[in-house]
Structure formats: structure tokens, C-alpha cells
Design an enzyme around this catalytic site. Sequence first.
Site, PDB file in Angstrom:
ATOM      1  N   ASP A 181      57.995  -0.877  10.150  1.00 14.58           N
ATOM      2  CA  ASP A 181      57.491   0.180  11.016  1.00 14.58           C
ATOM      3  C   ASP A 181      57.990  -0.021  12.438  1.00 14.58           C
ATOM      4  O   ASP A 181      58.036  -1.148  12.942  1.00 14.58           O
ATOM      5  CB  ASP A 181      55.964   0.160  10.995  1.00 14.58           C
ATOM      6  CG  ASP A 181      55.354   1.449  11.525  1.00 14.58           C
ATOM      7  OD1 ASP A 181      56.115   2.413  11.733  1.00 14.58           O
ATOM      8  OD2 ASP A 181      54.134   1.479  11.704  1.00 14.58           O
ATOM      9  N   CYS A 235      57.309   8.810   6.107  1.00 12.23           N
ATOM     10  CA  CYS A 235      56.991   7.388   6.265  1.00 12.23           C
ATOM     11  C   CYS A 235      55.487   7.330   6.473  1.00 12.23           C
ATOM     12  O   CYS A 235      54.728   7.856   5.676  1.00 12.23           O
ATOM     13  CB  CYS A 235      57.788   6.755   7.399  1.00 12.23           C
ATOM     14  SG  CYS A 235      57.803   7.668   8.947  1.00 12.23           S
ATOM     15  N   SER A 236      55.039   6.728   7.554  1.00 15.27           N
ATOM     16  CA  SER A 236      53.606   6.732   7.846  1.00 15.27           C
ATOM     17  C   SER A 236      53.268   7.879   8.793  1.00 15.27           C
ATOM     18  O   SER A 236      52.491   8.772   8.469  1.00 15.27           O
ATOM     19  CB  SER A 236      53.170   5.396   8.445  1.00 15.27           C
ATOM     20  OG  SER A 236      51.771   5.373   8.668  1.00 15.27           O
ATOM     21  N   ALA A 237      53.899   7.877   9.977  1.00 16.49           N
ATOM     22  CA  ALA A 237      53.669   8.958  10.939  1.00 16.49           C
ATOM     23  C   ALA A 237      54.600  10.139  10.710  1.00 16.49           C
ATOM     24  O   ALA A 237      54.331  11.249  11.158  1.00 16.49           O
ATOM     25  CB  ALA A 237      53.849   8.428  12.367  1.00 16.49           C
ATOM     26  N   GLY A 238      55.724   9.896  10.041  1.00 15.23           N
ATOM     27  CA  GLY A 238      56.676  10.972   9.787  1.00 15.23           C
ATOM     28  C   GLY A 238      57.584  11.267  10.956  1.00 15.23           C
ATOM     29  O   GLY A 238      58.071  12.396  11.092  1.00 15.23           O
ATOM     30  N   VAL A 239      57.863  10.259  11.801  1.00 19.58           N
ATOM     31  CA  VAL A 239      58.727  10.491  12.959  1.00 19.58           C
ATOM     32  C   VAL A 239      59.799   9.413  13.137  1.00 19.58           C
ATOM     33  O   VAL A 239      60.944   9.720  13.427  1.00 19.58           O
ATOM     34  CB  VAL A 239      57.903  10.628  14.262  1.00 19.58           C
ATOM     35  CG1 VAL A 239      57.048  11.885  14.238  1.00 19.58           C
ATOM     36  CG2 VAL A 239      57.040   9.401  14.527  1.00 19.58           C
ATOM     37  N   GLY A 240      59.443   8.148  12.991  1.00 19.46           N
ATOM     38  CA  GLY A 240      60.385   7.066  13.283  1.00 19.46           C
ATOM     39  C   GLY A 240      61.399   6.853  12.181  1.00 19.46           C
ATOM     40  O   GLY A 240      62.576   7.221  12.286  1.00 19.46           O
ATOM     41  N   ARG A 241      60.966   6.250  11.097  1.00 20.78           N
ATOM     42  CA  ARG A 241      61.857   6.035   9.963  1.00 20.78           C
ATOM     43  C   ARG A 241      62.303   7.364   9.358  1.00 20.78           C
ATOM     44  O   ARG A 241      63.460   7.516   8.956  1.00 20.78           O
ATOM     45  CB  ARG A 241      61.140   5.158   8.917  1.00 20.78           C
ATOM     46  CG  ARG A 241      60.939   3.724   9.379  1.00 20.78           C
ATOM     47  CD  ARG A 241      60.016   2.925   8.474  1.00 20.78           C
ATOM     48  NE  ARG A 241      58.609   3.218   8.714  1.00 20.78           N
ATOM     49  CZ  ARG A 241      57.596   2.509   8.200  1.00 20.78           C
ATOM     50  NH1 ARG A 241      57.850   1.473   7.422  1.00 20.78           N
ATOM     51  NH2 ARG A 241      56.342   2.822   8.479  1.00 20.78           N
ATOM     52  N   GLN A 252      61.884   7.181  16.666  1.00 17.28           N
ATOM     53  CA  GLN A 252      60.808   6.834  17.585  1.00 17.28           C
ATOM     54  C   GLN A 252      61.163   5.761  18.602  1.00 17.28           C
ATOM     55  O   GLN A 252      60.642   5.763  19.709  1.00 17.28           O
ATOM     56  CB  GLN A 252      59.579   6.390  16.778  1.00 17.28           C
ATOM     57  CG  GLN A 252      58.311   6.226  17.595  1.00 17.28           C
ATOM     58  CD  GLN A 252      57.102   6.031  16.713  1.00 17.28           C
ATOM     59  OE1 GLN A 252      57.220   5.794  15.506  1.00 17.28           O
ATOM     60  NE2 GLN A 252      55.925   6.134  17.285  1.00 17.28           N
TER      61      GLN A 252
END
Length: 446
Positions: free
Chosen positions: A316, A348-354, A395
Site C-alpha cells: 500500500d 485496490c483498497s482506496a482505488g487511487v494509488g495502486r 497516489q
Amino acid sequence: MCWDEPVQLNGELSVYQLTWGAYHKNLSHNLTSYTISGLQSNSQYNVTLQAITAGGVGPPEWEVVTTDKGVNVGGIVAGVLVGVLLLAVIVAAVVFRDKLKDKLNKGTSPTLPPRELPMTPRQPSVANSNVKKNKLQEYLEYLEGDTQHGLEMEFSHINIQSPSLPAFAAKKDFNKPKNRFANIHPFDHARVKLSPISGVTGSDYINATYILDIYDKPYFIASQGPKQSTMVDFWRMVLEQRVYTIVMLTNVMEKGREKCAHYWPRPSESFINVGSYIVHNHREERRELYSIRYLEVVAGDQKRVVKQYHFTSWPDFGALERVTDLLDFMADIRSTMLANGDHLLVHCSAGVGRTGTFIGLWNLMDESDRDRRAESINIRQTVLKMREHRPIMVQSAEQFLYLTKCIAAYIEAPHLWSKYQEDNNHIYDNGAFEDDNPIYANTEGQ
């Protein structure tokens, strides 16, 4: 940090936009100081402040700030942003004025946006961010040299040019519990809308966004990892949006915290019930860094097999150690994914970085394939284009650097990861599960 009020404004000041590192915050127009908390000691930050009125966004004032070594910086004052925000939004005002003239000439009445929001067209200027393909290694040396000062500057430019657009739906009280993170909201103009359920307030909302491909089609859906309370909405979106491939880039648990609900059966389960949906895991193939699952979802008379590619080795906020890890994963998906479907769902988790890094690389690879003779590629523009639809895509600076390394490797040897590899050993023909008259329809459109 503290600042003086702008001395010349185009319209009433509505908000300040503060950026440091990969973070953004809108501040009240009444403020002239703010304390940034949570900074790391002995670290350098680019801190930027811009004034916003109904006419647009003013030129940035910024300062490089270094926190003290060994000091508790939980509530440290980042420094002083010098100067007065002079001539705020004059350029944006001209654009805004011309648009008003055009509307008046056509005999229509211009509609002003809510005063608390920036109204600007804000198409980022990226003409100077093209990178020659044969200079990509030099560009990487610039990013990584001098303790990555070039990377810090490049990513700061991206943050400064990223728009802050309305996200009213995500912030409504009845939708807030559906968001995994309080600061990651899909912009209203690009959010995925579920078919509303009669009598259920907010039933059309899910934290997911359409992202454009290189042909400006909303091919991708970037989504947060579903919560336990939004798993039904997640599978409803899969069916309504005709999704046949899911790319999952997070683990269910990371560092002792849930990052995504387990929305498919565990190994000990033959199926799970998710509301009115029944989800089976027909087959699972394991690779070194990822797994591939064939998930069948059943809703009444409708059945669909969805192929899930689950990458489990991506930290993350961070990046992978080797470019081949993501490029190999990407090549496998691009050459073996199910052909039918309207959207590729990535989360991913937030849907922005990965998620942003993955979609950004996909688009850059497609751009390179479309015109191998093109001399330049624009990585910054690719990121900014995604951020016009969903905030904070790619991100961190580390992820931007990794994205750059990946596309540089691909351009150098595209044949190693071509999406046109043939896989003639597909066991599942998803067409067998296709329903010509699906019971789900996104009645509100996109």
C-alpha cells in the site's frame, strides 16, 4: 504556516487549496494560517497554496520545507508561505469571461457554479512535460538524482495541476458510511451510478469512477475495495456495468487492517451468499505473485463468470521492487482476459494509488502500441487525465517513479509484454453465461 490575503481578486475569495506531498486540503477563505500535522521528521516537503474564486484558480505560491531531525512533528508548523497571492486568477478570469460572452451571444443565460467550488476549466498545461522516448533513461536519472529532488518537483507539479471537483454525492450523510476512506470521493461527473432502488435513499451510490482509455472511452472502472456493508453494491455494479474482468491489487488484510472485504468464497467454501447474489469459485490458478479465479455470480435467472486477477505482492502507498513484476502481470491480463464485457474493473483498497498506477501503465502501453513511431510520451498528462475523473490517482511520488520505470522498460522491449499473445487454452467460454436481456440496467446512464 501563514500567509497574507490576496491583494487583487477576480471575484469573491471562496477557498484556499493547500497541497503538500501527495495530500490536498481545501481551507476556508477566512483563514490566513494552518498547521500541517503528521509530517515525518527530517523530511522535505513542497508546500503549495492557491487562492480560488468563482473566476478560477490563482497562480501557486510554494516553498520547500524541511522538518527538523528528531523532532516530534505530530503538529509541526510546516513553515511560512511567503508573499501575497498577487493577481489571483486573472488568466482564469479571461477564460471565464470569454465563455460568458459566448453564452450571451447565443442568447442563453450562463449558470454560475456554487460559490464554494472552483469553477475553472483547468485543463492542465502539459506541453512541456513530453519526454522523448530515447531520453527516458535520462529522465529517470533526473527523477532519482539529488536525493530524488527532481521526482519531488515533478510530482509537486502534478499535485498543483490536479483539479478539485464536486463530489456532493459521496459526501451526503447517507452515503458517507459507504466510503472506505473519508478523503477519497469519486467526482460527481464521473462516478458510476447504480440503478436506484425505489424507496432506498442513496441506492445509486458506490465509491467507483469511470476512467477513460486512450480513445476517451470510459473503459475502466476504478473502485475502492468493497466494505462488508457494500459487497451487495459491488456485485450489483459488476452485473449492471457488464464487467467480466476484475483486477484486484490489494490483500484482504494488510498490516493488521482490513483493506478489502472477502467478496468471493474462501477455500473452505463452495459458494457464498451476498444479499440476493450467489457467488461460486469454480477454479483458481496460483502464480508466484498473483492468483487467477473464475467466479460465477448468479442472480435469479442470470449467470455470469467473472475472471478475477488478484495481485497479492504490492505494498500500500508503495511500489514493487521490479518492473517485470507488474509488466508480467499486465501482459498476462491483456492476453488472456475474457473478451466480452463493457468495462475493466480495477480496485485496490482506496482505488487511487495502486489502481491509478495500473490503469496509467495500461494507457501508456496502449499509447505506445498505437504509434510506435511517436518520438515522445507524456506520463504526467496520463496521470492528470485520470485525476480529472478520480482524485489522487497514482497516489505517491514512489508510484509515479515506478510507473515511469515500467513504461520505459516496455518501450525498450515491447515484444516481451505484448497484449497480442495468443492463449488458445481457455477452459471457460463466458458466452455461455451471457444473458441477451439482462435483468439489470443502469437507468441513469453514465
